[in-house]
Design a protein around this motif. Sequence first.
Motif, PDB file in Angstrom:
ATOM      1  N   ALA A 227       0.848  -1.186   0.000  1.00 49.61           N
ATOM      2  CA  ALA A 227       0.000   0.000   0.000  1.00 49.61           C
ATOM      3  C   ALA A 227       0.885   1.237   0.000  1.00 49.61           C
ATOM      4  CB  ALA A 227      -0.919   0.019   1.223  1.00 49.61           C
ATOM      5  N   SER A 228       0.477   2.246  -0.732  1.00 51.81           N
ATOM      6  CA  SER A 228       1.170   3.526  -0.744  1.00 51.81           C
ATOM      7  C   SER A 228       0.242   4.622  -0.266  1.00 51.81           C
ATOM      8  CB  SER A 228       1.686   3.868  -2.145  1.00 51.81           C
ATOM      9  OG  SER A 228       2.178   5.204  -2.183  1.00 51.81           O
ATOM     10  N   CYS A 229       0.655   5.271   0.824  1.00 53.28           N
ATOM     11  CA  CYS A 229      -0.041   6.467   1.320  1.00 53.28           C
ATOM     12  C   CYS A 229       0.872   7.676   1.185  1.00 53.28           C
ATOM     13  CB  CYS A 229      -0.458   6.282   2.773  1.00 53.28           C
ATOM     14  SG  CYS A 229      -1.726   5.036   3.029  1.00 53.28           S
ATOM     15  N   LEU A 230       1.790   7.610   0.249  1.00 49.96           N
ATOM     16  CA  LEU A 230       2.750   8.691   0.062  1.00 49.96           C
ATOM     17  C   LEU A 230       2.068   9.963  -0.413  1.00 49.96           C
ATOM     18  CD1 LEU A 230       5.535   6.634  -1.714  1.00 49.96           C
ATOM     19  CD2 LEU A 230       5.763   7.718   0.538  1.00 49.96           C
TER      20      LEU A 230
ATOM     21  N   LEU B 130      -3.067   2.006  -4.030  1.00 52.55           N
ATOM     22  CA  LEU B 130      -2.508   3.351  -4.068  1.00 52.55           C
ATOM     23  C   LEU B 130      -3.546   4.351  -3.578  1.00 52.55           C
ATOM     24  CD1 LEU B 130      -0.368   5.481  -5.031  1.00 52.55           C
ATOM     25  CD2 LEU B 130      -1.560   5.447  -7.240  1.00 52.55           C
ATOM     26  N   MET B 131      -3.196   5.132  -2.568  1.00 50.22           N
ATOM     27  CA  MET B 131      -4.043   6.250  -2.154  1.00 50.22           C
ATOM     28  C   MET B 131      -3.785   7.414  -3.096  1.00 50.22           C
ATOM     29  SD  MET B 131      -4.046   8.329   1.437  1.00 50.22           S
ATOM     30  CE  MET B 131      -4.874   9.922   1.562  1.00 50.22           C
ATOM     31  N   ASN B 132      -4.860   7.944  -3.674  1.00 48.79           N
ATOM     32  CA  ASN B 132      -4.740   9.012  -4.649  1.00 48.79           C
ATOM     33  C   ASN B 132      -5.701  10.136  -4.279  1.00 48.79           C
ATOM     34  OD1 ASN B 132      -4.901  10.082  -7.781  1.00 48.79           O
ATOM     35  ND2 ASN B 132      -3.006   8.948  -7.385  1.00 48.79           N
ATOM     36  N   THR B 133      -6.439  10.669  -5.221  1.00 49.33           N
ATOM     37  CA  THR B 133      -7.340  11.785  -4.963  1.00 49.33           C
ATOM     38  C   THR B 133      -8.505  11.758  -5.941  1.00 49.33           C
ATOM     39  OG1 THR B 133      -7.548  14.204  -5.049  1.00 49.33           O
ATOM     40  CG2 THR B 133      -5.830  13.227  -6.393  1.00 49.33           C
ATOM     41  N   ALA B 134      -9.659  12.240  -5.486  1.00 53.66           N
ATOM     42  CA  ALA B 134     -10.827  12.329  -6.369  1.00 53.66           C
ATOM     43  C   ALA B 134     -10.597  13.299  -7.516  1.00 53.66           C
ATOM     44  CB  ALA B 134     -12.061  12.750  -5.563  1.00 53.66           C
TER      45      ALA B 134
ATOM     46  N   ALA C 232      -1.466   7.368 -10.813  1.00 57.44           N
ATOM     47  CA  ALA C 232      -2.655   6.585 -11.146  1.00 57.44           C
ATOM     48  C   ALA C 232      -2.607   6.106 -12.596  1.00 57.44           C
ATOM     49  CB  ALA C 232      -3.910   7.413 -10.903  1.00 57.44           C
ATOM     50  N   GLU C 233      -2.145   6.966 -13.484  1.00 55.04           N
ATOM     51  CA  GLU C 233      -2.069   6.613 -14.902  1.00 55.04           C
ATOM     52  C   GLU C 233      -1.038   5.521 -15.141  1.00 55.04           C
ATOM     53  OE1 GLU C 233      -3.118   6.946 -19.011  1.00 55.04           O
ATOM     54  OE2 GLU C 233      -4.091   7.303 -17.083  1.00 55.04           O
TER      55      GLU C 233
END
Length: 240
Positions: free
Chosen positions: A73-76, A117-121, A157-158
């Motif tokens: 998991a990545s919370c970077l 992967l933690m990303n954003t809306a 994300a891409e």
Amino acid sequence: MTVFIAGASGATGKLLVDQLLSMGHQVRALVRETATLPDSWETNPQLTLIHGSISEMSPQVLAPYLQGCQGIASCLGHNLTLKGVYGKPRKLVTEALRSLCAAVRILPPEHPMRFVLMNTAGSRNANLRESLSAGEKLLIGLIRHLLPPHTDNEQAAEYLRAEIGAGDPQIEWVVVRPDSLVDHSEVTAYQAFPSPTRSALFNPGKTSRINVGNFMARLLVENELWEQWKGQMPVLYNQS
């Protein structure tokens, strides 16, 4: 299950660690040398602390830490300071993602590695052709120009969507897209959707960090939930 977490000393990363530990899993947590950590972490036999900066770790260095793991998991994220936003590494999340995926290739795992992967809306899933209004397109263009961390999140994300893609024999992935992050002390009801149900720019929802940590942990360890969302980019909102 054993999970490697990058960005474990961040605000959401700490909560993800605690969620996995409370579920009875083993965690290998990569934390900053200067990070302030909970006292309970130092004596928890389920937790292995790895001190260092992922931007300074090659795939060859990372691979032994991933040996025996079933999930990553990545919370970077970038610190919200002038140096954190505009300094190096400007592609912290994307470069770390590439290094971790390259480390998986070095192993390689017996079964596909689960990568969350933690990303954003604010990121878009091109597979679903998520549309933007003219005003949103204009503002996103300005944000990309003025705030490098947003571009980093989009590119990370891409990378999973387009370069790892679906059907990779060694890596499966989910990109979790929370909306505006808030702090709650306990997990509350939340919902995940394939695409945003509201504008992240003009009508944002709220997502508590602890709910993000809970959802990421459940994705990693619950087979049915993983099968539901793998290869997708669920958007997470607190339930009203």
